[in-house]
Design an enzyme around this catalytic site. Structure first.
Site, short mmCIF file in Angstrom:
data_model
loop_
_atom_site.label_atom_id
_atom_site.label_comp_id
_atom_site.label_asym_id
_atom_site.label_seq_id
_atom_site.Cartn_x
_atom_site.Cartn_y
_atom_site.Cartn_z
N GLU A 247 0.84 -1.20 0.00
CA GLU A 247 0.00 0.00 0.00
C GLU A 247 0.87 1.25 0.00
OE1 GLU A 247 -3.68 1.95 2.52
OE2 GLU A 247 -2.45 0.46 3.50
N SER A 384 -1.01 7.58 9.70
CA SER A 384 -0.87 9.04 9.90
C SER A 384 0.61 9.45 9.87
CB SER A 384 -1.50 9.44 11.23
OG SER A 384 -0.69 8.97 12.28
C1 LIG Z 1 -9.65 9.17 3.36
C2 LIG Z 1 -9.40 7.96 4.24
C3 LIG Z 1 -9.54 6.70 3.69
C4 LIG Z 1 -9.32 5.57 4.49
N1 LIG Z 1 -9.51 4.32 3.94
C5 LIG Z 1 -9.39 3.24 4.72
C6 LIG Z 1 -9.70 1.93 4.20
O1 LIG Z 1 -10.04 1.78 3.03
N2 LIG Z 1 -9.63 0.87 5.03
C7 LIG Z 1 -9.24 0.99 6.34
O2 LIG Z 1 -9.17 -0.02 7.03
N3 LIG Z 1 -8.96 2.20 6.89
C8 LIG Z 1 -9.03 3.33 6.10
N4 LIG Z 1 -8.76 4.58 6.63
C9 LIG Z 1 -8.46 4.68 8.06
C10 LIG Z 1 -7.04 5.09 8.39
O3 LIG Z 1 -6.15 4.00 8.18
C11 LIG Z 1 -7.02 5.57 9.85
O4 LIG Z 1 -7.79 6.75 9.90
C12 LIG Z 1 -5.63 5.85 10.34
O5 LIG Z 1 -4.90 4.66 10.48
C13 LIG Z 1 -5.61 6.62 11.69
O6 LIG Z 1 -6.42 5.98 12.61
P1 LIG Z 1 -7.54 6.78 13.41
O7 LIG Z 1 -8.35 7.57 12.45
O8 LIG Z 1 -8.26 5.79 14.29
O9 LIG Z 1 -6.76 7.83 14.33
P2 LIG Z 1 -5.98 7.51 15.72
O10 LIG Z 1 -5.19 6.27 15.59
O11 LIG Z 1 -7.04 7.57 16.79
O12 LIG Z 1 -5.03 8.74 15.80
C14 LIG Z 1 -5.45 10.04 16.29
C15 LIG Z 1 -4.19 10.92 16.34
O13 LIG Z 1 -3.24 10.39 17.27
C16 LIG Z 1 -1.97 10.20 16.63
N5 LIG Z 1 -1.32 8.99 17.17
C17 LIG Z 1 -1.88 7.77 17.33
N6 LIG Z 1 -0.97 6.90 17.81
C18 LIG Z 1 0.20 7.57 17.94
C19 LIG Z 1 1.52 7.22 18.37
N7 LIG Z 1 1.81 5.97 18.75
N8 LIG Z 1 2.48 8.18 18.37
C20 LIG Z 1 2.20 9.45 17.96
N9 LIG Z 1 0.96 9.85 17.55
C21 LIG Z 1 -0.02 8.93 17.53
C22 LIG Z 1 -2.32 10.02 15.16
O14 LIG Z 1 -1.21 10.35 14.35
C23 LIG Z 1 -3.46 11.01 14.99
O15 LIG Z 1 -2.98 12.31 14.82
C24 LIG Z 1 -8.95 5.73 5.86
C25 LIG Z 1 -8.81 7.01 6.40
C26 LIG Z 1 -9.04 8.13 5.61
C27 LIG Z 1 -8.88 9.49 6.24
#
Ligand SMILES: Cc1cc2nc3c(=O)[nH]c(=O)nc-3n(C[C@H](O)[C@H](O)[C@H](O)COP(=O)(O)OP(=O)(O)OC[C@H]3O[C@@H](n4cnc5c(N)ncnc54)[C@H](O)[C@@H]3O)c2cc1C
Length: 406
Positions: A247, A384
């Site tokens: 990916e 992210s």
């Molecule tokens: C447009 C779009 C398409 C997507 N498509 C898919 C898809 O097809 N299939 C799928 O399964 N998922 C998909 N996703 C999901 C995406 O993989 C997740 O949104 C992403 O992994 C972040 O997880 P979260 O949104 O739960 O945020 P969280 O994990 O809750 O993070 C919140 C914040 O905390 C920070 N953070 C978290 N952990 C840490 C750490 N250890 N150290 C420092 N900072 C940290 C993050 O960087 C972020 O700023 C998509 C997301 C978007 C926006």
């Protein structure tokens, strides 16, 4: 890095260019130049053309319907298609071909390969990615979707979220917890689930741009066959990580071409709006130019490694971090150039919710403001920016690991 191509490679490039010249309409200006309906119709037709020519999955073995092409030939196809502004497949092919198909080739059984790969290429099965959950995104190992074996079937209960193109898919590759008593990364399996059943419900999520590209997926006693597991029961984490390598890594060759095309459009916009002589705008454009050049050289380094036979690995995180952070800034510049017009955008919006607008897109305010909003998501999806920095620190630079809460 070795950015040169030998004579055989250049001869192959001529062949790909001749293919494009033969198949594309004479007035072709890029997929972005077509109105939405015409673009959808074109992609459906074009996918069939690519399949027939072996270009849909150029790197797959011929026995599975691929092109059986060498790494350098694959790169040339990607470069030429991007330059011409034609898609390399349909909207779900990133999931079906690039992610799942490549993973199946490495880790699937002979039966799984024989069954699924041909159906992915023919378009009979369309796939989406079921990894993230409301409480498991960056910390994917905490996922809670449960799968319990009942005879020869898995029974799944729980929820996925942010499932891109899930509304266009009929299959979902899903990470599910199959051993709740095992340490969290060890009790997960990678399952292949048919979405055409009463136990699966897809609900679209409306984005800030007004579009609905992604979805929630609910599993209520959803079923899949017990042998629809890739890589073995409770070994899903290794499969999930292999797939993420595909990916994040493969775009190194095409990304600089797309971002160069976007920057050229932005310079044209600055000229149209009469701000190309403004020293601050010029300085910001020059900064973008430098960034795109660095992206190009960094891409060539990744490409060299790929051509030497390495699979994209954690260093794909550098490319992901770089382009997604850059994209937020270049699209902010576009909005500043538009000024008050960005508040009342007009014209055609972006053709794609991901990365740049499509090649040939009109230089409209709606295209730029839509891309500006989409760029916010670029630093979140596929891991992210904070997570990419952790990967680079720990897996590329070998720095000490971040303390884990548990
Ligand atoms: C447009 C779009 C398409 C997507 N498509 C898919 C898809 O097809 N299939 C799928 O399964 N998922 C998909 N996703 C999901 C995406 O993989 C997740 O949104 C992403 O992994 C972040 O997880 P979260 O949104 O739960 O945020 P969280 O994990 O809750 O993070 C919140 C914040 O905390 C920070 N953070 C978290 N952990 C840490 C750490 N250890 N150290 C420092 N900072 C940290 C993050 O960087 C972020 O700023 C998509 C997301 C978007 C926006």
């Amino acid at each position: 890095m070795d950015p040169s191509y030998d004579a055989d490679a250049e001869a192959y490039r001529d062949k790909v260019q001749a293919f494009l010249a033969e198949k594309l309409p004479p007035d072709w200006a890029g997929i972005g130049a077509l109105p939405r309906d015409a673009a959808d119709e074109f992609v459906g037709w074009w996918r069939g053309v690519l399949h027939e020519a072996g270009y849909l999955a150029p790197g797959w073995p011929v026995e599975y319907g691929g092109g059986g092409l060498s790494p350098v030939e694959q790169v040339i196809i990607a470069e030429e298609f991007t330059r011409a502004g034609v898609p390399t497949g349909g909207p779900n092919d990133t999931f079906g071909i690039q992610m799942l198909g490549n993973t199946l080739l490495l880790m699937g059984t002979d039966e799984q390969k024989a069954h699924y790969l041909a159906r992915i290429l023919s378009g009979e099965d369309t796939w989406c990615q079921g990894y993230s959950e409301p409480n498991a995104g960056s910390d994917l190992g905490s996922l809670g979707l449960r799968a319990q074996l009942d005879g020869d079937q898995w029974v799944l209960n729980g929820q996925k979220i942010w499932t891109s193109a899930g509304h266009l898919a009929d299959h979902i590759f899903t990470l599910a917890r199959t051993d709740p008593d095992a340490p969290k990364h060890k009790g997960i399996s990678f399952l292949l689930v048919d979405m055409r059943q009463p136990g699966i419900e897809v609900r679209p999520i409306r984005m800030i741009s007004g579009e609905s590209e992604f979805n929630e997926v609910f599993y209520t006693d959803a079923l899949c066959a017990s042998d629809d597991v890739i890589g073995g029961v409770n070994n899903g984490w290794a499969v999930a990580m292999t797939l993420l390598g595909f990916e994040r890594g493969e775009a190194a060759a095409t990304m600089p071409i797309r971002f160069r095309g976007e920057l050229d459009r932005l310079v044209a916009l600055a000229r149209e709006r009469g701000v190309a002589d403004d020293p601050v705008i010029r300085q910001r454009l020059a900064w973008c130019h430098a960034k795109v050049e660095v992206m190009r050289y960094s891409g060539l380094r990744t490409l060299t490694r790929f051509l030497q036979g390495h699979h994209p690995g954690p260093d794909g995180a550098i490319s992901k971090l770089y382009w997604s952070e850059y994209h937020r800034i270049v699209t902010e510049l576009a909005v500043d150039i538009l000024g008050a017009e960005a508040l009342v955008p007009s014209g055609r919006g972006p053709a794609s919710a991901f990365q740049t607008d499509a090649a040939g897109a009109p230089n409209s305010s709606a295209s730029w403001t839509g891309t500006f909003l989409n760029a916010r998501a670029g630093t979140i999806y596929a891991g992210s920016s904070q997570i990419q920095r952790n990967i680079i620190g720990e897996m590329v630079l070998g720095l000490p690991k971040e303390p884990r809460p548990q």
